[in-house]
Design a protein around this motif. Sequence first.
Motif, PDB file in Angstrom:
ATOM      1  N   ASP A 137       0.817  -1.216   0.000  1.00  0.00           N
ATOM      2  CA  ASP A 137       0.000   0.000   0.000  1.00  0.00           C
ATOM      3  C   ASP A 137       0.850   1.264   0.000  1.00  0.00           C
ATOM      4  O   ASP A 137       0.365   2.349   0.343  1.00  0.00           O
ATOM      5  N   HIS A 138       2.137   1.158  -0.366  1.00  0.00           N
ATOM      6  CA  HIS A 138       3.038   2.309  -0.463  1.00  0.00           C
ATOM      7  C   HIS A 138       3.844   2.252  -1.756  1.00  0.00           C
ATOM      8  O   HIS A 138       3.984   1.193  -2.381  1.00  0.00           O
ATOM      9  N   TYR A 139       4.340   3.400  -2.162  1.00  0.00           N
ATOM     10  CA  TYR A 139       5.399   3.492  -3.158  1.00  0.00           C
ATOM     11  C   TYR A 139       6.698   3.833  -2.428  1.00  0.00           C
ATOM     12  O   TYR A 139       6.688   4.606  -1.456  1.00  0.00           O
ATOM     13  N   ILE A 140       7.798   3.310  -2.900  1.00  0.00           N
ATOM     14  CA  ILE A 140       9.119   3.664  -2.377  1.00  0.00           C
ATOM     15  C   ILE A 140       9.777   4.576  -3.404  1.00  0.00           C
ATOM     16  O   ILE A 140      10.002   4.164  -4.545  1.00  0.00           O
ATOM     17  N   VAL A 141      10.046   5.828  -3.012  1.00  0.00           N
ATOM     18  CA  VAL A 141      10.553   6.853  -3.930  1.00  0.00           C
ATOM     19  C   VAL A 141      12.029   7.096  -3.655  1.00  0.00           C
ATOM     20  O   VAL A 141      12.440   7.306  -2.509  1.00  0.00           O
ATOM     21  N   ASP A 142      12.826   7.063  -4.731  1.00  0.00           N
ATOM     22  CA  ASP A 142      14.255   7.363  -4.655  1.00  0.00           C
ATOM     23  C   ASP A 142      14.635   8.260  -5.821  1.00  0.00           C
ATOM     24  O   ASP A 142      14.188   8.036  -6.960  1.00  0.00           O
ATOM     25  N   GLY A 143      15.469   9.272  -5.546  1.00  0.00           N
ATOM     26  CA  GLY A 143      15.929  10.152  -6.622  1.00  0.00           C
ATOM     27  C   GLY A 143      16.221  11.545  -6.121  1.00  0.00           C
ATOM     28  O   GLY A 143      16.357  11.780  -4.918  1.00  0.00           O
ATOM     29  N   GLN A 144      16.301  12.484  -7.057  1.00  0.00           N
ATOM     30  CA  GLN A 144      16.664  13.870  -6.725  1.00  0.00           C
ATOM     31  C   GLN A 144      15.904  14.845  -7.610  1.00  0.00           C
ATOM     32  O   GLN A 144      15.742  14.616  -8.821  1.00  0.00           O
ATOM     33  N   PHE A 180      16.335  15.611  -2.062  1.00  0.00           N
ATOM     34  CA  PHE A 180      16.746  14.219  -2.234  1.00  0.00           C
ATOM     35  C   PHE A 180      15.722  13.298  -1.579  1.00  0.00           C
ATOM     36  O   PHE A 180      15.223  13.570  -0.478  1.00  0.00           O
ATOM     37  N   PHE A 181      15.420  12.194  -2.258  1.00  0.00           N
ATOM     38  CA  PHE A 181      14.505  11.168  -1.761  1.00  0.00           C
ATOM     39  C   PHE A 181      15.286   9.874  -1.590  1.00  0.00           C
ATOM     40  O   PHE A 181      15.834   9.333  -2.568  1.00  0.00           O
ATOM     41  N   ASP A 182      15.342   9.381  -0.370  1.00  0.00           N
ATOM     42  CA  ASP A 182      16.090   8.167  -0.071  1.00  0.00           C
ATOM     43  C   ASP A 182      15.170   7.176   0.637  1.00  0.00           C
ATOM     44  O   ASP A 182      14.898   7.288   1.824  1.00  0.00           O
ATOM     45  N   ASN A 183      14.628   6.242  -0.150  1.00  0.00           N
ATOM     46  CA  ASN A 183      13.755   5.200   0.397  1.00  0.00           C
ATOM     47  C   ASN A 183      12.538   5.817   1.101  1.00  0.00           C
ATOM     48  O   ASN A 183      12.166   5.433   2.213  1.00  0.00           O
ATOM     49  N   VAL A 184      11.908   6.771   0.438  1.00  0.00           N
ATOM     50  CA  VAL A 184      10.774   7.505   0.992  1.00  0.00           C
ATOM     51  C   VAL A 184       9.476   6.728   0.743  1.00  0.00           C
ATOM     52  O   VAL A 184       9.165   6.378  -0.399  1.00  0.00           O
ATOM     53  N   LYS A 185       8.718   6.464   1.804  1.00  0.00           N
ATOM     54  CA  LYS A 185       7.468   5.709   1.688  1.00  0.00           C
ATOM     55  C   LYS A 185       6.293   6.675   1.477  1.00  0.00           C
ATOM     56  O   LYS A 185       6.028   7.538   2.315  1.00  0.00           O
ATOM     57  N   VAL A 186       5.600   6.509   0.358  1.00  0.00           N
ATOM     58  CA  VAL A 186       4.471   7.370   0.005  1.00  0.00           C
ATOM     59  C   VAL A 186       3.215   6.510  -0.112  1.00  0.00           C
ATOM     60  O   VAL A 186       3.195   5.561  -0.903  1.00  0.00           O
ATOM     61  N   PRO A 187       2.169   6.806   0.659  1.00  0.00           N
ATOM     62  CA  PRO A 187       0.943   6.012   0.561  1.00  0.00           C
ATOM     63  C   PRO A 187       0.376   6.010  -0.856  1.00  0.00           C
ATOM     64  O   PRO A 187       0.422   7.023  -1.567  1.00  0.00           O
TER      65      PRO A 187
END
Length: 399
Positions: A149-156, A215-222
């Motif tokens: 139920d989440h997305y894992i966001v990585d990037g810049q 910066f996004f490092d292993n960010v959990k987004v519903p």
Amino acid sequence: MDLRFTPEETAFRDEVRSFFRTQVPAGIRAKVSEGRALTREDYVTSQRILNAHGYAVPHWPREWGGQDWTPIQRYVFTEEMLLAAVPLPLQFNCYMVGPVIAAFGSQAQKEKHLARIANLDEWWCQGFSEPGAGSDLASLKTKAVREGDHYIVDGQKTWTTLGQYADWIFCLVRTDPTARKQAGISFMLIDMKTPGITVRPIITLEGRHEVNEVFFDNVKVPVENLVGEENKGWDYAKFLLANERTGIARIGLSKERLARAKRLAKEMPAGEGMLWEERDFRERVAAVEIELKALEITQMRVVAAQARSSDNRPDPASSILKIKGSQLQQATTELLLEVAGPFALAAPDLLAPPHDGWPFDYDWADAAAASYFNNRKVSIYGGSNEIQKNIIAKAVLGF
């Protein structure tokens, strides 16, 4: 074509003109006029005054705070706001993410965010550009991988304007790396307090902290923070950019700056007289005034055409307004910088006044210099002028 206002449109202009000059604090308007940086509190104060009178998001659907104004009324409203040096409602809230959520968001997203966006209870920033994806935005690499139920966001993301104040960021992220680049992008809403987000300042040429890298490092987004359908984000981004370009010529802003330059030039010593007495300077002012009047007439023609049309799509001729409008915004700040002369140095207090009756507060000259450097980038907003020329060539000239 008759470009004169009707009596009703004139009355509307007088109404909003009076409101801007009497209801928005003079101190905030002075900062805008002089090119000074606004604080977070300045933006919030001004926008909440506008919102209380139904003026923050007049272009939104009525159920979410909008007004049933004609294109001409919207044009008059924006120009009078700029002429009065009132801060525009926060672009990221009112002209970008708000309309996207209103058009494509879920009912839960609308109920959670739209009223707070309009009142600036939530401050939003834009997560589009990346180090390798500026003008070629579809080349973005920030990825979002679904896990339950989440997305894992990585990037810049980079050049994130006013991100240091933001509560939320709306982002384009890549959700399908196998699709062609425009087809694999999604539009997400991300709480800036989420663990794994880092904001770093970028100090610009004029010494201001206005933009940032994020910066996004292993960010959990519903998953419920996905706007619309997965992999349809490019369509929503095009809709957003069309809203961003609305009124981007900012003729009222250039008029206000030009009037200020003329007024100050009449008080600025130059040689044995005042700067305004120099013929070369007056000729440069006249040249800018003529081009500004021509642009104003062109914009009114575009607005009048929109008022007669049932098609709500942006006129590709608006790209012409964007190019010339940004050039004139830069030209007016160049005139202000010329008026300031050597007093626009970064440390004007080190200079002695030329005579005992020196009429100026040195700070305005320093602000003129900052405004000049800040306006170097207006040719990039809403799509660079080079991109706009391609749009004109294809959509207007048919090449």
